[in-house]
Design a protein around this motif. Structure first.
Motif, short mmCIF file in Angstrom:
data_model
loop_
_atom_site.label_atom_id
_atom_site.label_comp_id
_atom_site.label_asym_id
_atom_site.label_seq_id
_atom_site.Cartn_x
_atom_site.Cartn_y
_atom_site.Cartn_z
N LEU A 371 0.81 -1.18 0.12
CA LEU A 371 0.02 0.00 0.02
C LEU A 371 0.99 1.18 0.06
O LEU A 371 0.62 2.18 -0.68
N ALA A 372 1.92 1.28 0.74
CA ALA A 372 2.97 2.31 0.64
C ALA A 372 3.45 2.80 -0.43
O ALA A 372 3.51 3.99 -0.96
N ARG A 373 4.02 1.88 -1.21
CA ARG A 373 4.46 1.88 -2.57
C ARG A 373 3.07 2.55 -3.42
O ARG A 373 3.64 3.35 -4.46
N TYR A 374 2.26 1.92 -3.39
CA TYR A 374 0.89 2.37 -4.29
C TYR A 374 0.85 3.89 -4.04
O TYR A 374 0.75 4.68 -5.00
N LEU A 375 0.59 4.13 -2.90
CA LEU A 375 0.39 5.43 -2.45
C LEU A 375 1.42 6.43 -2.68
O LEU A 375 1.25 7.66 -3.12
N THR A 376 2.54 6.12 -2.43
CA THR A 376 3.79 7.23 -2.72
C THR A 376 4.03 7.42 -4.16
O THR A 376 4.29 8.39 -4.70
N GLU A 377 3.74 6.38 -4.96
CA GLU A 377 4.09 6.50 -6.60
C GLU A 377 2.83 7.29 -7.14
O GLU A 377 3.16 7.99 -8.04
N LYS A 378 1.79 6.91 -6.61
CA LYS A 378 0.48 7.49 -7.07
C LYS A 378 0.53 9.14 -6.84
O LYS A 378 -0.07 9.92 -7.71
N LEU A 379 0.92 9.46 -5.53
CA LEU A 379 0.53 10.74 -5.31
C LEU A 379 2.05 11.37 -5.07
O LEU A 379 1.99 12.98 -4.85
N ARG A 380 3.12 10.81 -4.99
CA ARG A 380 4.47 11.57 -5.03
C ARG A 380 4.59 12.64 -3.60
O ARG A 380 4.82 13.58 -3.57
N VAL A 381 4.10 11.78 -2.53
CA VAL A 381 4.03 12.28 -1.19
C VAL A 381 5.19 11.37 -0.44
O VAL A 381 4.87 10.16 -0.61
N PRO A 382 5.54 11.64 0.81
CA PRO A 382 6.24 10.73 1.58
C PRO A 382 5.07 9.71 2.41
O PRO A 382 3.98 10.42 2.74
N VAL A 383 5.32 8.45 2.41
CA VAL A 383 4.45 7.59 3.17
C VAL A 383 5.07 6.76 4.15
O VAL A 383 6.16 6.35 4.03
N PHE A 384 4.63 7.17 5.51
CA PHE A 384 5.36 6.32 6.42
C PHE A 384 4.48 5.28 6.93
O PHE A 384 3.23 4.98 6.87
N ARG A 424 -9.20 2.49 -4.19
CA ARG A 424 -8.19 3.03 -5.07
C ARG A 424 -8.46 4.19 -5.24
O ARG A 424 -9.65 4.76 -5.17
N LEU A 425 -7.49 4.91 -5.43
CA LEU A 425 -7.29 6.48 -5.66
C LEU A 425 -7.94 6.57 -7.20
O LEU A 425 -7.55 5.77 -8.15
N PRO A 426 -8.36 7.85 -7.35
CA PRO A 426 -8.59 8.32 -8.77
C PRO A 426 -7.49 8.16 -9.82
O PRO A 426 -6.35 8.41 -9.27
N ASN A 427 -7.62 8.12 -11.16
CA ASN A 427 -6.39 8.42 -12.18
C ASN A 427 -6.21 9.93 -12.34
O ASN A 427 -7.14 10.64 -11.89
N ASN A 428 -5.04 10.25 -12.92
CA ASN A 428 -4.95 11.49 -13.10
C ASN A 428 -4.76 12.45 -12.21
O ASN A 428 -5.58 13.65 -12.12
N ILE A 429 -4.12 12.19 -10.94
CA ILE A 429 -4.30 12.99 -9.68
C ILE A 429 -2.98 14.35 -10.26
O ILE A 429 -2.03 13.93 -10.78
N GLU A 430 -3.61 15.34 -10.00
CA GLU A 430 -2.76 16.66 -10.24
C GLU A 430 -1.60 16.60 -9.42
O GLU A 430 -1.42 16.50 -8.35
N MET A 431 -0.32 17.02 -10.03
CA MET A 431 0.75 17.13 -9.30
C MET A 431 1.16 18.77 -9.52
O MET A 431 0.69 19.67 -10.41
N VAL A 432 2.23 18.99 -8.79
CA VAL A 432 2.60 20.59 -8.84
C VAL A 432 3.46 20.85 -9.96
O VAL A 432 3.01 21.55 -10.78
#
Length: 602
Positions: A371-384, A424-432
Motif C-alpha cells: 500500500l505504501a508503494r502504491y500511495l507514494t508513487e501515485k501521489l508523490r508524497v512521503p508515506v510512513f 483505490r485512488l482516482p487516475n490523473n491526480i494533479e501534481m505541482v
C-alpha cells in the motif's frame, strides 16, 4: 499430580542477558506450534549491550502467552515465572504484571553467596501473596554447565517448563536439535540435550502442578514469523529494489533479514554512514525510478526530517518505516511506545503533506509496503509505515501469505485496500509539476529542487504560484481522505463508550471489547490502520457514542492530551480524552482497559 486444563495461560522465563532465555523461548515456541497450540510471544531485551550479570539492567527473558484460540496480544498478567536468580525476579516484580495466584520457580543456586538479597526478595513475594517454589539445579547438570563454560542453563529451565506445560519431551528435543544441530559438535549437543532432560526430570520431582492447553489441528501450511521479518518479506513482494538504512534498535533486523534474502530477488541493501545519508540514498533511488525504502527508529526519524520535506517539495516518492521505541532522545531502545505519531505528522518544516500507515499485527507488516508503494508513487508524497517494538519482535503462527509479486502499482489487488479500509485512488491526480520524467528518459527534462516552482518546474517566488503548490499537495491527501472507508470496529456501532486506538493497540482493544461484552460493560472499539489522513465520516461515527476515549502507549494527562487524542480532537472537534495514555514501555492489557472503562462509567 494435578493436571489443569486451561483455555489460556501466560508464563515467563527470566535470566541474565546473554544466557539464552530468548533462545529457549524460540524452542518452546516451535514446539507449541508443532503441537497445534496458539502462541503470542514478547521478548524482554535489555537496552545495554553487555550489562553485568546479576544486576537489574541484565534482565532478559521471554513472555509466552499460550491458548487454545487465536491470540492477538500478550494478554493481561502472568500465571508462572521461572527466574534464574532473585535479582531478575525482583526487577520483574516491579512491572506488576503477575496475577494473585502466580507461581514462582526460583533457582536458589546463588543463595549461599547472596543470602540477604534472597531473603529480601522472598519476603517481598510473601508480602505480595505469591507462592514461591525454590529449587536447585541438580549436581549432574551443574557439572555439565561448568563443562560448557557456564552455558546451557537455559536448556535445563526449558526442560522444567516443558514438563509443567505437559509438552511431548521428544518433540521438544527435536526442536532443540533443529535449532542447534548445525552449530554444535555432537558431544556438545549431547550435553545440551542431557541438560534439557535433567530439567524435565527435576520438575517432575519438585513441581506438583501441570497445565495443559488444548491443541488444534491447523489446515494448510503454517509459518512462524515475527513482525520485522514479515515487513522485510513484504518489501520484497511489493517490488521494492533498494533498502538504505543505518543500524538502530528496533528497526535493525529489517536490514539483517534483507541482507540475507534481498540479492536473490534483485534487491540491494545499502548500509549508509548515517541516517541522513540513508534517506538521501532512498530519495535518489526513487528519483531514478528504482522503488526504495529507508527504515529507522525514533532518533533516526529526527535526523531524516529535512529530506522528508525535500521529497515532498520535489515530488519524489519516499517510503519510510519507523519502528517506534520509547523516547524522547535515545530513551528506552528495547521498550515499546507509540509516541512518534506527531513527529510523523508534523516533523518536517512547512506545510508538508504525507500519509501515515500503521501496522496492527504481523499480517499488516507484510502488506503495508504494498500500500505504501502504491500511495507514494501515485501521489508523490512521503508515506510512513509506523510499527513499534512490540509488533516488530512478537512472533505469530500464520497461514502462508498470499503473494502479490508487484511489478508496478497497478498490480496491487483489492484485498490489500480492503485490509487497510480504503478504496483505490482516482487516475490523473494533479501534481505541482507537470514534468516528472526520470533521469535518462529520452527527450525528458526535469528540474529537481526543494525551492518553490511553477507547474513547469521553473523556480518561482510568486505568491499565487506558492499558494497553488500548497493546494495541489493537500488535494493529494484529500484524495486519500475521500477514499478511506469506515475503520475497523469491534462490538456495537452505538454504545456508552467507544475506545479508539491505532497500530499495535488493536489486539488489546479487540479482546477488551470481548471482555466488556461478557461482563455487561457497554463499550465498543475502533482501530486505525491509516492514521493520517482520517476518514470523512469519523465525526458521524463518534456522534453515536456518549464518550469517545483513546488508548495508546504514549504519555497523556488531563492537561496534555496524548498524540491520538490530540489528532482526533482537531480533526473531529469531538471532546475526546485518553482512557489509557501511559509511556511505561509495556504493552496494553485488555483487562486493564475494561477496568478503566468501568471506572469511567461509575
Amino acid at each position: 499430580m494435578s493436571l489443569e486444563t486451561r483455555p489460556v495461560t501466560r508464563f515467563e522465563l527470566l535470566m541474565d542477558a546473554g544466557t539464552g532465555a530468548q533462545k529457549a523461548g524460540d524452542i518452546l515456541l516451535g514446539a507449541f506450534v508443532a503441537m497445534g497450540q496458539y502462541v503470542y510471544v514478547e521478548p524482554m531485551i535489555p537496552a545495554e549491550i553487555s550489562p553485568p550479570a546479576r544486576s537489574r539492567p541484565a534482565l532478559s527473558g521471554v513472555i509466552i502467552r499460550l491458548a487454545d484460540f487465536d491470540v492477538t496480544n500478550i494478554g493481561n498478567d502472568t500465571d508462572l515465572i521461572l527466574a534464574a536468580h532473585e535479582i531478575v525476579l525482583d526487577r520483574r516484580l516491579d512491572d506488576n504484571e503477575f496475577n494473585p495466584a502466580c507461581k514462582i520457580l526460583l533457582d536458589m543456586g546463588d543463595q549461599e553467596a547472596n543470602p540477604d538479597s534472597y531473603e529480601m526478595v522472598l519476603k517481598r513475594c510473601t508480602k505480595l501473596g505469591l507462592s514461591v517454589i525454590p529449587f536447585n539445579v541438580d549436581p549432574e547438570s551443574q557439572t555439565i554447565v561448568k563443562e560448557l563454560g557456564g552455558k546451557g542453563q537455559n536448556l535445563h529451565y526449558l526442560g522444567m517448563l516443558s514438563y509443567i506445560y505437559n509438552m511431548d519431551e521428544e518433540m521438544v528435543q527435536k526442536e532443540i536439535i533443529k535449532t542447534f544441530g548445525k552449530k554444535l559438535k555432537e558431544d556438545i549437543m549431547a550435553k545440551n540435550v542431557a541438560l534439557y532432560h535433567n530439567g524435565y526430570q527435576l520438575a517432575k520431582e519438585k513441581v506438583f502442578f501441570r497445565y495443559e492447553v488444548q491443541s488444534h489441528k491447523r489446515e494448510g501450511e503454517q509459518i512462524l514469523i515475527d513482525g520485522n521479518t514479515s515487513m522485510s518479506l513484504g518489501l520484497i513482494d511489493a517490488g521494492i529494489k533498494l533498502y538504505s538504512g543505518y543500524p538502530i534498535t528496533p528497526a535493525s533486523s529489517i536490514m539483517h533479514t534483507l541482507a540475507k534474502n534481498f540479492p536473490a530477488y534483485g534487491g540491494v541493501v545499502h548500509q549508509a554512514e548515517d541516517e541522513i545519508a540513508a534517506i538521501g540514498t532512498a530519495v535518489g533511488s526513487y528519483y531514478a525510478g528504482m522503488p526504495a525504502v529507508t527504515a529507522t527508529s525514533g532518533p533516526g526519524l529526527s535526523l531524516k526530517q529535512e529530506f522528508i520535506g525535500f521529497a515532498t517539495a520535489a515530488e519524489i516518492p519516499l517510503i519510510l518505516i519507523d519502528v517506534q521505541r520509547s523516547g524522547p532522545s535515545t530513551g528506552m531502545p528495547t521498550k515499546t511506545e507509540q509516541s512518534d505519531l506527531l513527529a510523523a505528522l508534523c516533523g518536517s518544516h512547512g506545510d508538508y503533506t504525507k500519509v501515515v500507515i500503521s501496522v496492527s499485527n504481523i499480517i499488516d507488516c507484510f502488506y503495508a509496503p504494498h500500500l505504501a508503494r502504491y500511495l507514494t508513487e501515485k501521489l508523490r508524497v512521503p508515506v510512513f509505515i509506523l510499527s513499534d517494538f512490540q509488533t516488530a519482535n512478537s512472533y505469530k503462527v500464520l497461514a502462508k501469505f498470499r503473494l502479490v509479486q508487484m511489478k508496478n502499482i497497478e498490480d496491487i489487488p483489492d484485498f490489500i485496500f480492503d485490509r487497510f479500509h480504503m478504496k483505490r485512488l482516482p487516475n490523473n491526480i494533479e501534481m505541482v509539476r507537470t514534468q516528472q520524467t526520470a533521469p535518462g528518459t529520452e527527450g525528458g527534462m526535469r528540474r529537481i529542487t526543494g525551492l518553490s516552482t511553477d507547474e513547469n518546474g521553473k523556480i518561482s517566488y510568486f505568491s499565487d504560484v506558492h499558494q497553488r503548490s500548497h493546494k495541489v499537495r493537500n488535494e493529494k491527501i484529500h484524495h486519500v481522505r475521500r477514499a478511506l472507508t469506515v475503520p475497523e470496529m469491534f462490538g456495537k456501532d452505538t454504545n456508552e463508550v467507544l475506545i479508539v486506538g491505532w497500530g499495535s493497540s488493536r489486539g488489546a482493544i479487540e479482546e477488551a471489547v470481548t471482555l466488556c461484552e461478557k461482563n455487561g460493560v457497554p463499550a465498543s472499539g475502533m482501530n486505525f490502520r491509516v492514521v493520517y489522513p482520517l476518514p470523512l465520516m469519523l465525526k458521524e461515527i463518534f456522534s453515536k457514542f456518549k464518550r469517545v476515549m483513546t488508548v495508546e502507549v504514549a504519555y497523556g494527562d488531563m492537561l496534555k492530551p496524548s498524540p491520538l487524542a490530540l489528532l482526533l480532537r482537531s480533526e473531529t472537534l469531538t471532546d475526546i480524552h485518553p482512557l489509557i495514555a501511559e509511556a511505561t514501555g509495556r504493552p496494553l492489557r485488555p483487562r486493564i482497559i475494561m477496568k478503566k472503562i468501568q471506572e469511567v462509567l461509575k
